[in-house]
Write a protein that holds these residues in place. Structure first.
Motif, short mmCIF file in Angstrom:
data_model
loop_
_atom_site.label_atom_id
_atom_site.label_comp_id
_atom_site.label_asym_id
_atom_site.label_seq_id
_atom_site.Cartn_x
_atom_site.Cartn_y
_atom_site.Cartn_z
N MET A 159 -10.49 5.71 3.88
CA MET A 159 -9.37 6.23 3.09
C MET A 159 -7.88 5.38 3.16
SD MET A 159 -8.77 8.43 0.70
CE MET A 159 -7.95 9.86 -0.11
N GLN A 160 -7.71 5.00 4.50
CA GLN A 160 -6.73 4.04 4.47
C GLN A 160 -6.65 2.65 3.94
OE1 GLN A 160 -3.74 4.94 6.03
NE2 GLN A 160 -2.79 2.88 5.78
N GLU A 161 -7.88 2.47 4.13
CA GLU A 161 -8.32 0.70 3.49
C GLU A 161 -8.19 0.84 1.97
OE1 GLU A 161 -12.14 -0.14 5.02
OE2 GLU A 161 -11.22 -0.74 6.95
N LEU A 162 -8.43 1.87 1.48
CA LEU A 162 -8.61 2.33 -0.07
C LEU A 162 -7.35 2.05 -0.73
CD1 LEU A 162 -11.27 4.94 -1.03
CD2 LEU A 162 -11.18 2.58 -2.01
N GLN A 163 -6.24 2.86 0.17
CA GLN A 163 -4.89 3.01 -0.27
C GLN A 163 -4.27 1.71 -0.18
OE1 GLN A 163 -3.14 5.95 2.30
NE2 GLN A 163 -3.71 7.59 0.96
N ASP A 164 -4.51 0.72 1.14
CA ASP A 164 -4.07 -0.61 0.75
C ASP A 164 -4.43 -1.29 -0.28
OD1 ASP A 164 -2.69 0.13 3.28
OD2 ASP A 164 -4.33 -0.68 4.53
N LEU A 165 -5.86 -1.24 -0.65
CA LEU A 165 -6.39 -2.09 -1.60
C LEU A 165 -5.51 -1.57 -3.00
CD1 LEU A 165 -8.78 -4.01 -2.87
CD2 LEU A 165 -9.91 -1.76 -3.17
#
Length: 178
Positions: free
Chosen positions: A54-60
């Motif tokens: 989820m964190q990587e998706l938010q960064d993207l």
């Protein structure tokens, strides 16, 4: 007659050949544009890889939003530049037209239109005032002036001419003048 037929047949043949060449050129241009589009997309838009957490998706998503904002700023800047250049072009073309000095005035047509109709055309539904100017005029009675009375008193013009003819008429005019 034979020469005319031959000339028209040749003209038709040349016309069809030109149309075929134009069609092939249009197809080539379309294919070239498609290849150019694919190359541009491959260069500027890398393939999307979705991360698992989820964190990587938010960064993207944040990165994508930042890119969208920068692209919007560039688009706005280019639009403003385009508007400025279009305005400058219009001004320069107007100056050029003025310098040439050849003004062709369009023929104007006379249009009979009342003041109410004109206001209705300009203002649309906002027009509520009635501009009938003749309705507001007062009726004025014409007063009899002395000249009109004199004209009525003269009567038949032939009598007047006969009275003034000859020496007696001159004498009367002379006495009337004193």
């Amino acid at each position: 007659q034979k020469k005319r037929r031959a000339a028209t047949a040749r003209r038709q043949h040349l016309k069809s050949a030109m149309l075929q060449l134009a069609a092939t050129e249009i197809e080539k241009e379309a294919a070239a544009k498609e290849v150019e589009k694919q190359n541009y997309l491959a260069e500027h838009c890398p393939p999307l890889s979705l991360p698992g957490s989820m964190q990587e998706l938010q960064d993207l998503c944040r990165k994508l939003h930042a890119k969208i904002d920068s692209v919007d700023e560039e688009r706005y800047d280019t639009e403003v530049k385009l508007q400025k250049t279009v305005k400058e072009l219009e001004d320069l073309s107007q100056k050029l037209f003025d310098l040439r000095g050849k003004f062709k005035r369009p023929p104007l047509r006379r249009v009979r239109m009342s003041a109410d109709a004109m206001l209705r055309a300009l203002l649309g539904s906002k027009h509520k005032v009635c501009m009938d100017l003749r309705a507001n005029l007062k009726q004025v009675k014409k007063e009899d002036t002395e000249k009109e009375k004199d004209l009525r008193d003269v009567g038949d013009w032939r009598k007047n001419i006969e009275e003034k003819s000859g020496m007696e008429g001159r004498k009367k005019m002379f006495e009337a003048g004193e």
